[in-house]
Design an enzyme around this catalytic site. Structure first.
Site, PDB file in Angstrom:
ATOM      1  CG  HIS A   2      37.973  46.054  41.002  1.00  0.00           C
ATOM      2  ND1 HIS A   2      38.338  45.029  40.167  1.00  0.00           N
ATOM      3  CD2 HIS A   2      38.123  45.567  42.258  1.00  0.00           C
ATOM      4  CE1 HIS A   2      38.674  43.975  40.885  1.00  0.00           C
ATOM      5  NE2 HIS A   2      38.566  44.265  42.161  1.00  0.00           N
ATOM      6  CG  ASN A  26      39.275  39.342  41.131  1.00  0.00           C
ATOM      7  OD1 ASN A  26      38.661  40.319  40.690  1.00  0.00           O
ATOM      8  ND2 ASN A  26      39.828  39.337  42.319  1.00  0.00           N
ATOM      9  CG  HIS A  51      25.276  43.975  46.152  1.00  0.00           C
ATOM     10  ND1 HIS A  51      26.193  43.609  47.119  1.00  0.00           N
ATOM     11  CD2 HIS A  51      24.063  43.948  46.761  1.00  0.00           C
ATOM     12  CE1 HIS A  51      25.542  43.362  48.248  1.00  0.00           C
ATOM     13  NE2 HIS A  51      24.263  43.555  48.057  1.00  0.00           N
ATOM     14  CE1 TYR A  86      32.326  43.569  47.143  1.00  0.00           C
ATOM     15  CE2 TYR A  86      32.119  44.267  44.875  1.00  0.00           C
ATOM     16  CZ  TYR A  86      32.825  43.634  45.861  1.00  0.00           C
ATOM     17  OH  TYR A  86      34.041  43.079  45.587  1.00  0.00           O
TER      18      TYR A  86
HETATM   19 FE1  HDE Z   1      35.619  43.754  45.617  1.00  0.00          FE
HETATM   20  N1  HDE Z   1      34.938  45.669  45.858  1.00  0.00           N
HETATM   21  N2  HDE Z   1      35.807  43.596  47.624  1.00  0.00           N
HETATM   22  N3  HDE Z   1      36.416  41.893  45.430  1.00  0.00           N
HETATM   23  N4  HDE Z   1      35.454  43.896  43.660  1.00  0.00           N
HETATM   24  C1  HDE Z   1      34.567  46.478  44.870  1.00  0.00           C
HETATM   25  O1  HDE Z   1      32.660  47.825  44.830  1.00  0.00           O
HETATM   26  C2  HDE Z   1      35.309  44.446  48.543  1.00  0.00           C
HETATM   27  C3  HDE Z   1      36.744  41.044  46.430  1.00  0.00           C
HETATM   28  C4  HDE Z   1      35.673  42.921  42.748  1.00  0.00           C
HETATM   29  O2  HDE Z   1      33.197  46.200  37.989  1.00  0.00           O
HETATM   30  C5  HDE Z   1      33.957  47.742  45.365  1.00  0.00           C
HETATM   31  O3  HDE Z   1      31.549  48.970  43.247  1.00  0.00           O
HETATM   32  C6  HDE Z   1      35.491  43.923  49.863  1.00  0.00           C
HETATM   33  C7  HDE Z   1      36.923  39.716  45.937  1.00  0.00           C
HETATM   34  C8  HDE Z   1      35.400  43.401  41.427  1.00  0.00           C
HETATM   35  O4  HDE Z   1      32.162  47.612  39.303  1.00  0.00           O
HETATM   36  C9  HDE Z   1      33.919  47.555  46.881  1.00  0.00           C
HETATM   37  C10 HDE Z   1      36.140  42.729  49.697  1.00  0.00           C
HETATM   38  C11 HDE Z   1      36.704  39.794  44.597  1.00  0.00           C
HETATM   39  C12 HDE Z   1      34.992  44.718  41.602  1.00  0.00           C
HETATM   40  C13 HDE Z   1      34.579  46.211  47.035  1.00  0.00           C
HETATM   41  C14 HDE Z   1      36.319  42.523  48.301  1.00  0.00           C
HETATM   42  C15 HDE Z   1      36.389  41.145  44.295  1.00  0.00           C
HETATM   43  C16 HDE Z   1      35.034  44.999  42.996  1.00  0.00           C
HETATM   44  C17 HDE Z   1      34.618  49.002  44.902  1.00  0.00           C
HETATM   45  C18 HDE Z   1      36.598  41.788  50.779  1.00  0.00           C
HETATM   46  C19 HDE Z   1      36.810  38.671  43.569  1.00  0.00           C
HETATM   47  C20 HDE Z   1      34.615  45.700  40.501  1.00  0.00           C
HETATM   48  C21 HDE Z   1      33.652  49.687  43.987  1.00  0.00           C
HETATM   49  C22 HDE Z   1      35.569  41.251  51.523  1.00  0.00           C
HETATM   50  C23 HDE Z   1      35.818  37.647  43.771  1.00  0.00           C
HETATM   51  C24 HDE Z   1      33.130  45.731  40.302  1.00  0.00           C
HETATM   52  C25 HDE Z   1      32.511  48.830  43.947  1.00  0.00           C
HETATM   53  C26 HDE Z   1      32.793  46.584  39.108  1.00  0.00           C
HETATM   54  C27 HDE Z   1      34.659  46.218  43.563  1.00  0.00           C
HETATM   55  C28 HDE Z   1      34.731  45.662  48.244  1.00  0.00           C
HETATM   56  C29 HDE Z   1      36.977  41.385  47.791  1.00  0.00           C
HETATM   57  C30 HDE Z   1      36.133  41.573  42.958  1.00  0.00           C
HETATM   58  C31 HDE Z   1      34.514  48.643  47.706  1.00  0.00           C
HETATM   59  C32 HDE Z   1      35.080  44.595  51.132  1.00  0.00           C
HETATM   60  C33 HDE Z   1      37.258  38.475  46.763  1.00  0.00           C
HETATM   61  C34 HDE Z   1      35.548  42.629  40.124  1.00  0.00           C
HETATM   62  O5  HDE Z   1      32.620  47.533  47.352  1.00  0.00           O
END
Ligand code: HDE
Length: 712
Positions: free
Chosen positions: A76, A149, A340, A363
């Protein structure tokens, strides 16, 4: 705060403003406040001599510049944000004691960030991808982040697989190609071995993966969460955002071209809409499930690869979000915003979805790394609107100046402060007292083992045109995969979803329809489910209108749509005004495009200064096209870019209107011999403007593709 204790939509703005700097009419200084005389020349021994290290002005400027970049988000990375407000429609205390849901009309400021997933920070907005939909509510009882999402399900079921998924979709490690695209070997290799991804992959292959605008997307919390009321009673909940402008996409061929013409297309669209007062709005909806009904469905509520069909549990609309203010500084606000999913307020709690549980760790961990320390919640965009008091101290870049002698609890020197809420009977966050009893295992629940029923539901719920787009998208992506065995293996997955879909994609790839799942897919799936493949459960719903983007013509609006008026010197102002006024009365925009910028001469006399020419514009940047009448036709007849504009608009199924007398230009287009359809609007009826608007309400004449074999 107003009398009711509500926070107004501007309270975050007021809170941010103490950090704002306005340089107008101010002298330039160093970061220590020393006024600077010369910002052009470094300090030297003589005009042509060596520079001096004592030049603290130069050293500070370069040293700060050297550190301007922080690590981009690992996923993202590409995103854009806006401030707004959430208004609650009714008192929801029956379900949740969250203060921001406690009263009709209660307003809570918020910040939202949209994003793509796979691309780097500078990548195109129009990648085929899921879009992030992160909302930070600054409630009066602390911050609540709803990080969803535009797709209601996820690729994987357990957070343990997340780094693998992302390594597979990101550019390949040996050559860092391709950027912001899943159409390559490693992604399809991974998903061909992870049948649980099949459902979300299909959403991404649908038009949901290429939105027309960030303002025209749904949002979903994805996981099941819990709402908890004052008495401690919990309900399961799924969150939905429904855009008031409807859900719309572009065509894939168009998306690729927009990436060239304006790779900031979505970012620009959001910024311009808010700047121009067209505030984007979404309603927040919830699907509420009683705890007793946890096991009522054919799928598991804790499985993030499943949605709850709206026919099974209706979406209750509980409030409205309005985005009404652009950030003033992209880095300070959008880039430094730290979301987060573990940031919940009282009244909201987590379910045991294993993907959500993993996110709860990831997060906060990533923010500490990305933003450089444990004090990132003090950044203006991240701090809550209610005051923070605790004994956390120091650390890199601490800005709070905590007064007093005590930084521990319990204490007597500081009168026991800050005190725990329970000591004075005040409201505080209390985790839902869920009964948990089980063995420590690394395992996947058998209730997570069906991977295809809902992918079929999604495909069956699409219109024929939407299904064709899905066929085209799989065919495009798999054609870009170099290894034939991966293409074949993915056809094995498709064969479990829909026979017609598989046959069409196989034909486009020049491959046979496989008999079933590939042996390697089954071998990997057996690691989680030894009895794989399992007999699919009997689904409650076989078709769901809410899953199609074309479901609701009733609510259609043309508000904020951009219509290209193709003009040249000599055009009739009256003919322009005829449609322009009608469009503007419904909130759409008329954009004049000519063969040059500057003064446009009207047939009736007079001029208008215009900003757009065929050199900088393209049909893909507009929703519809109109050719007004006048004495400009000779110029247009010699303008290849004019015909290119029309041809592309036709190919991308857009509405095209021709004023009286201009119809003969159609003869030079590639669609001159095609039969008229409702998207080709000719001005021989008296209701031309209304006909045009009616056609535009449909957004696109997608039927044109299947009826005429226009490639998309
Ligand atoms: Fe994320 N995801 N994600 N994700 N995600 C990040 O956090 C992660 C998941 C989503 O506008 C990271 O700040 C793991 C689902 C959005 O700043 C990180 C898993 C959904 C955003 C991270 C998921 C999301 C992130 C990268 C599996 C939809 C942008 C930078 C367990 C519900 C947030 C950050 C923003 C961002 C990890 C799965 C949506 C690395 C480990 C499911 C919208 O922490």
């Amino acid at each position: 705060m107003n009398e009711k204790g509500n926070l107004s939509g501007d309270s975050k703005k007021n809170q941010l403003s103490q950090f704002e700097v306005d340089a107008s009419n101010r002298v330039m200084t160093t970061n220590d406040g020393i006024a600077i005389n010369d910002n052009n020349n470094s300090l030297k021994v003589g005009e042509r001599g060596p520079s001096l290290t004592e030049d603290f002005i130069f050293r500070e400027k370069l040293a700060h510049f050297d550190r301007e970049r922080i690590p981009e988000r690992v996923v993202h990375a590409r995103g854009t944000g806006a401030h707004g407000v959430f208004e609650c429609y009714e008192d929801l205390s029956q379900y949740s004691c969250a203060s921001f849901l406690s009263a009709k009309g209660k307003k809570t400021p918020l910040f939202l960030r949209f994003s793509t997933v796979a691309g780097f920070r500078g990548s195109t907005d129009l990648a085929r991808d899921a879009r992030g939909f992160s909302v930070k509510f600054y409630t009066d009882e602390g911050n609540f982040d709803l990080i969803g999402n535009n797709i209601p399900v996820f690729f994987i079921q357990d957070a343990m697989n997340f780094p693998d998924l992302i390594h597979a979709v990101k550019p390949e490690p040996h050559n860092e190609i391709p950027q912001a695209a899943s159409a390559h070997d490693t992604f399809w290799d991974f998903v061909s071995l992870m049948p649980e991804a099949a459902h979300m992959v299909m959403w991404v292959m649908s038009d949901r993966g290429i939105p027309r605008s960030l303002r025209m997307m749904e949002g979903f919390g994805v996981h099941t969460f819990k709402l908890v009321n004052e008495a401690g009673k919990a309900h399961f909940v799924k969150f939905h955002w429904k855009p008031l402008l409807g859900v719309h996409s572009v065509a894939w061929n168009e998306a690729q071209k927009i990436s060239g013409f304006n790779s900031d297309f979505h970012r620009q669209d959001l910024f311009d809409a808010i700047d121009g007062g067209d505030f984007p709005e979404w309603e927040l909806g919830v699907q509420i499930i009683a705890e007793e009904d946890e096991h009522r469905f054919s799928f598991d509520l804790l499985d993030p690869t499943k949605l709850i069909p709206e026919e099974l549990v209706p979406v209750k609309i509980i409030g409205k979000m309005t985005l009404n203010r652009n950030p003033e500084n992209f880095f300070a606000e959008t880039e430094q915003a730290a979301f987060h999913p573990g940031r919940v307020v009282r009244g909201i709690d987590f379910s045991n979805d294993p993907l959500l549980q993993g996110r709860l760790f990831s997060y906060s961990d990533t923010q500490i790394y990305r933003l450089g320390g444990a004090n990132h919640q003090e950044l203006p965009i991240n701090r809550p609107v209610n005051p923070v008091h605790n004994n956390q101290r120091d650390g890199s870049m601490r800005t709070t100046i905590a007064k007093g002698e005590t930084a521990y609890f319990p204490n007597s020197i500081g009168n026991g402060c800050p005190y725990q809420a329970m000591m004075k009977g005040e409201k505080a966050f209390v985790s839902h007292a869920e009964q948990v009893d089980g063995k420590k295992v690394r395992a996947r629940s058998t209730s997570f083992a069906d991977h295809f029923t809902q992918a079929s539901l999604f495909y069956n719920s699409q219109t024929p045109e939407e299904q064709q787009h899905i066929v085209n998208a799989y065919s495009f992506e798999l054609s870009k995969v170099n290894r034939i065995d991966i293409r074949k293996r993915y056809l094995g997955i498709l064969s479990q979803i829909n026979g017609d879909l598989t046959a069409k994609v196989a034909a486009n790839l020049g491959l046979e329809v496989p008999k079933g799942l590939d042996a390697l897919t089954v071998q990997f799936a057996k690691q989680n489910h030894p009895n794989y493949p399992v007999t699919p459960p009997k689904a409650e719903v076989l078709k769901s209108a809410a899953l199609s983007m074309r479901a609701d013509p009733e609510k259609a609006t043309i508000a904020t749509r951009k219509v290209a008026f193709l003009v040249a010197d000599g055009v009739s102002k009256a003919s322009i005004d005829l449609l322009k006024k009608a469009l503007e009365s419904q909130g759409a925009q008329a954009c004049l495009i000519s063969n040059k910028v500057g003064d446009l001469k009207f047939m009736e006399g007079g001029t208008e200064n215009i900003q757009h020419s065929y050199l900088t514009e393209a049909s893909v940047l507009y929703d519809a096209v109109y050719v007004p009448s006048g004495k400009q036709l000779g110029i247009l007849a010699d303008e290849p870019d004019f015909f290119q504009f029309l041809n592309e608009a036709y190919r991308h199924c857009k509405v095209i209107g021709f004023a009286k007398g201009t119809e003969k230009l159609i003869e030079e287009t590639y669609f001159h011999n095609k039969k008229a359809d409702k998207g080709l609007v000719l001005d021989h009826e008296k209701d031309f403007a209304q006909d045009f608007i009616q056609a535009l309400k449909a957004h696109r004449i997608w039927e044109r593709e299947t009826a005429r074999k226009v490639p998309s």
